[in-house]
Design a protein around this motif. Structure first.
Motif, PDB file in Angstrom:
ATOM      1  N   THR A 110       0.827  -1.199   0.000  1.00 56.83           N
ATOM      2  CA  THR A 110       0.000   0.000   0.000  1.00 56.83           C
ATOM      3  C   THR A 110       0.864   1.253   0.000  1.00 56.83           C
ATOM      4  O   THR A 110       0.615   2.205  -0.749  1.00 56.83           O
ATOM      5  N   MET A 111       1.898   1.236   0.825  1.00 57.07           N
ATOM      6  CA  MET A 111       2.790   2.380   0.919  1.00 57.07           C
ATOM      7  C   MET A 111       3.548   2.596  -0.399  1.00 57.07           C
ATOM      8  O   MET A 111       3.664   3.723  -0.900  1.00 57.07           O
ATOM      9  N   ALA A 112       4.037   1.506  -0.998  1.00 59.18           N
ATOM     10  CA  ALA A 112       4.751   1.619  -2.266  1.00 59.18           C
ATOM     11  C   ALA A 112       3.818   2.113  -3.370  1.00 59.18           C
ATOM     12  O   ALA A 112       4.209   2.931  -4.218  1.00 59.18           O
ATOM     13  N   THR A 113       2.577   1.636  -3.365  1.00 57.80           N
ATOM     14  CA  THR A 113       1.595   2.066  -4.359  1.00 57.80           C
ATOM     15  C   THR A 113       1.298   3.549  -4.221  1.00 57.80           C
ATOM     16  O   THR A 113       1.142   4.270  -5.219  1.00 57.80           O
ATOM     17  N   PHE A 117       1.904   5.764  -7.551  1.00 62.60           N
ATOM     18  CA  PHE A 117       0.722   6.210  -8.296  1.00 62.60           C
ATOM     19  C   PHE A 117       0.054   7.459  -7.728  1.00 62.60           C
ATOM     20  O   PHE A 117      -0.689   8.124  -8.436  1.00 62.60           O
ATOM     21  N   PHE A 118       0.316   7.768  -6.459  1.00 67.36           N
ATOM     22  CA  PHE A 118      -0.347   8.924  -5.857  1.00 67.36           C
ATOM     23  C   PHE A 118       0.656   9.989  -5.409  1.00 67.36           C
ATOM     24  O   PHE A 118       0.298  10.928  -4.713  1.00 67.36           O
ATOM     25  N   ARG A 119       1.925   9.816  -5.778  1.00 71.33           N
ATOM     26  CA  ARG A 119       2.978  10.803  -5.533  1.00 71.33           C
ATOM     27  C   ARG A 119       3.147  11.145  -4.056  1.00 71.33           C
ATOM     28  O   ARG A 119       3.489  12.272  -3.698  1.00 71.33           O
ATOM     29  N   ALA A 120       2.877  10.159  -3.206  1.00 74.76           N
ATOM     30  CA  ALA A 120       3.135  10.362  -1.780  1.00 74.76           C
ATOM     31  C   ALA A 120       4.645  10.355  -1.532  1.00 74.76           C
ATOM     32  O   ALA A 120       5.419   9.804  -2.320  1.00 74.76           O
ATOM     33  N   ARG A 121       5.058  11.000  -0.458  1.00 72.33           N
ATOM     34  CA  ARG A 121       6.479  11.058  -0.123  1.00 72.33           C
ATOM     35  C   ARG A 121       6.729  10.317   1.184  1.00 72.33           C
ATOM     36  O   ARG A 121       6.043  10.561   2.181  1.00 72.33           O
ATOM     37  N   ILE A 122       7.690   9.429   1.161  1.00 74.25           N
ATOM     38  CA  ILE A 122       8.060   8.704   2.380  1.00 74.25           C
ATOM     39  C   ILE A 122       9.573   8.746   2.524  1.00 74.25           C
ATOM     40  O   ILE A 122      10.312   8.928   1.544  1.00 74.25           O
ATOM     41  N   GLY A 123      10.043   8.596   3.752  1.00 73.99           N
ATOM     42  CA  GLY A 123      11.468   8.660   4.029  1.00 73.99           C
ATOM     43  C   GLY A 123      12.188   7.352   3.719  1.00 73.99           C
ATOM     44  O   GLY A 123      11.567   6.326   3.418  1.00 73.99           O
ATOM     45  N   TRP A 124      13.504   7.390   3.846  1.00 75.67           N
ATOM     46  CA  TRP A 124      14.306   6.214   3.500  1.00 75.67           C
ATOM     47  C   TRP A 124      14.036   5.048   4.437  1.00 75.67           C
ATOM     48  O   TRP A 124      14.168   3.883   4.049  1.00 75.67           O
ATOM     49  N   ARG A 125      13.632   5.357   5.685  1.00 73.14           N
ATOM     50  CA  ARG A 125      13.349   4.274   6.625  1.00 73.14           C
ATOM     51  C   ARG A 125      12.160   3.437   6.143  1.00 73.14           C
ATOM     52  O   ARG A 125      12.146   2.211   6.282  1.00 73.14           O
ATOM     53  N   TYR A 126      11.151   4.117   5.598  1.00 66.76           N
ATOM     54  CA  TYR A 126      10.002   3.391   5.074  1.00 66.76           C
ATOM     55  C   TYR A 126      10.399   2.555   3.858  1.00 66.76           C
ATOM     56  O   TYR A 126       9.939   1.423   3.693  1.00 66.76           O
ATOM     57  N   TRP A 127      11.235   3.143   2.987  1.00 66.97           N
ATOM     58  CA  TRP A 127      11.693   2.364   1.831  1.00 66.97           C
ATOM     59  C   TRP A 127      12.493   1.146   2.287  1.00 66.97           C
ATOM     60  O   TRP A 127      12.391   0.058   1.695  1.00 66.97           O
ATOM     61  N   ALA A 128      13.292   1.320   3.339  1.00 65.14           N
ATOM     62  CA  ALA A 128      14.050   0.189   3.870  1.00 65.14           C
ATOM     63  C   ALA A 128      13.108  -0.899   4.366  1.00 65.14           C
ATOM     64  O   ALA A 128      13.335  -2.100   4.142  1.00 65.14           O
ATOM     65  N   ALA A 129      12.017  -0.486   5.040  1.00 67.33           N
ATOM     66  CA  ALA A 129      11.034  -1.461   5.513  1.00 67.33           C
ATOM     67  C   ALA A 129      10.401  -2.201   4.347  1.00 67.33           C
ATOM     68  O   ALA A 129      10.168  -3.416   4.413  1.00 67.33           O
ATOM     69  N   VAL A 130      10.102  -1.477   3.262  1.00 68.43           N
ATOM     70  CA  VAL A 130       9.523  -2.114   2.071  1.00 68.43           C
ATOM     71  C   VAL A 130      10.461  -3.170   1.518  1.00 68.43           C
ATOM     72  O   VAL A 130      10.064  -4.302   1.212  1.00 68.43           O
ATOM     73  N   PHE A 131      11.741  -2.818   1.376  1.00 64.92           N
ATOM     74  CA  PHE A 131      12.710  -3.769   0.823  1.00 64.92           C
ATOM     75  C   PHE A 131      12.919  -4.967   1.741  1.00 64.92           C
ATOM     76  O   PHE A 131      13.075  -6.105   1.271  1.00 64.92           O
ATOM     77  N   VAL A 132      12.922  -4.728   3.054  1.00 61.07           N
ATOM     78  CA  VAL A 132      13.060  -5.842   3.999  1.00 61.07           C
ATOM     79  C   VAL A 132      11.856  -6.773   3.880  1.00 61.07           C
ATOM     80  O   VAL A 132      11.990  -8.001   3.859  1.00 61.07           O
ATOM     81  N   GLY A 133      10.668  -6.180   3.786  1.00 63.26           N
ATOM     82  CA  GLY A 133       9.462  -6.995   3.643  1.00 63.26           C
ATOM     83  C   GLY A 133       9.485  -7.839   2.383  1.00 63.26           C
ATOM     84  O   GLY A 133       9.159  -9.033   2.407  1.00 63.26           O
ATOM     85  N   PHE A 134       9.895  -7.234   1.276  1.00 62.78           N
ATOM     86  CA  PHE A 134       9.941  -7.997   0.029  1.00 62.78           C
ATOM     87  C   PHE A 134      11.076  -9.033   0.041  1.00 62.78           C
ATOM     88  O   PHE A 134      10.975 -10.063  -0.627  1.00 62.78           O
TER      89      PHE A 134
END
Length: 300
Positions: A110-113, A117-134
């Motif tokens: 949801t966060m990556a989407t 697609f909705f031009r939301a901005r998130i920090g590097w910590r959130y991106w790190a969480a996404v990559f760890v999850g995947f």
């Protein structure tokens, strides 16, 4: 209700609801030994719709069924029905533990989407969480190994559909009763199931399979009602992390009912997915505006 009591009640409701969702998956997997996924969706949809109609009548909300024609309600129902199709098809060859764990990537999807697609901005910590999850998903799916099965990608597709479903859920107007949204979802699943009869051969069902269907229908409706009650009883950020109880319950059911235990690599993947999700939710509690809304009151 006192805040601490409300939180405890919400947490217990979420644990119960998430565990019952896993029971629904177990009933579906048991029935899959005899009938195809489309037949399960169709019969379960009829039974669940009948239960919901009775509850709507008891609550005097039958006139609200007109909101099923709202495009948001319909879009959410179709997305949820597709999730059910992908998940039930996946557990024909996968354990419910692995499939359920992969499905928990949904909040990160949801966060990556939201970013893509909705031009939301998130920090590097959130991106790190996404990559760890995947990375955790990769450990469960095991691409490139002899244990890999393409069917393992279906729960991942379902997780992204859940992300879409959650965005749509957040846009459904507040005057639309939750039971009406759930009813529309069961009807959509039933329609997809009946359509599946054109490509899958349906089989006669005996009393045992019928009991599995009844158990699946009751647990599906009960799971929705408990999780919705959990989000209404306490702050969503408090109860949401406890939806991971579904993974623990799924592992237990896989072992006890189907004698399927995930290997150590898969267990490590489950741990990574849950850690990434819990970190994201924890940070969301500290900085509420840093992440996009994830439609938390929308079921699994």
């Amino acid at each position: 209700m006192h805040a601490s009591s409300a939180s405890r009640r919400g947490i217990l409701l979420m644990i119960a609801g998430s565990s019952i969702f896993s029971s629904n998956d177990a009933f579906s997997k048991l029935a899959l030994d005899t009938v195809p996924p489309s037949q399960i969706l169709a019969i379960r949809g009829v039974m669940a719709a009948a239960i919901l109609l009775a509850v709507l009548g008891w609550k005097g909300q039958l006139p609200a069924l007109r909101y099923c024609a709202d495009w948001r309600v319909m879009a959410r129902a179709v997305a949820e029905a597709l999730v059910a199709i992908l998940f039930i098809t996946a557990i024909t060859v996968m354990s419910i533990a692995d499939s359920t764990a992969i499905l928990q990537i949904a909040p990160l999807a949801t966060m990556a989407t939201a970013v893509l697609f909705f031009r939301a901005r998130i920090g590097w910590r959130y991106w790190a969480a996404v990559f760890v999850g995947f990375a955790g998903v990769t450990m469960i799916v095991k691409p490139g190994s002899s244990a890999f099965d393409a069917m393992a990608l279906l729960p991942l597709g379902a997780a992204f559909l859940i992300a879409f479903r959650d965005f749509i859920t957040g846009r459904i107007r507040s005057h639309v009763p939750t039971l009406v949204v759930t009813f529309a979802t069961t009807v959509a699943g039933m329609v997809f199931g009946v359509a599946g009869a054109m490509v899958e051969t349906w089989h006669p069902i005996d009393l045992t399979v019928f009991a599995y269907m009844v158990g699946g229908s009751v647990s599906l409706v009960t799971g929705h009602m408990l999780t919705i009650a959990a989000f209404r009883a306490a702050d969503p950020s408090t109860v949401a992390p406890f939806r991971y109880a579904a993974v623990l319950c799924a592992v237990g059911l896989s072992a006890l009912v189907f004698h399927e235990m995930p290997d150590l690599v898969s267990i490590g993947g489950m741990a990574l997915i849950m850690a990434a999700g819990l970190y994201t939710m924890h940070h969301h509690m500290r900085v509420p505006k840093a992440t996009p809304a994830a439609g938390l009151a929308s079921g699994r």
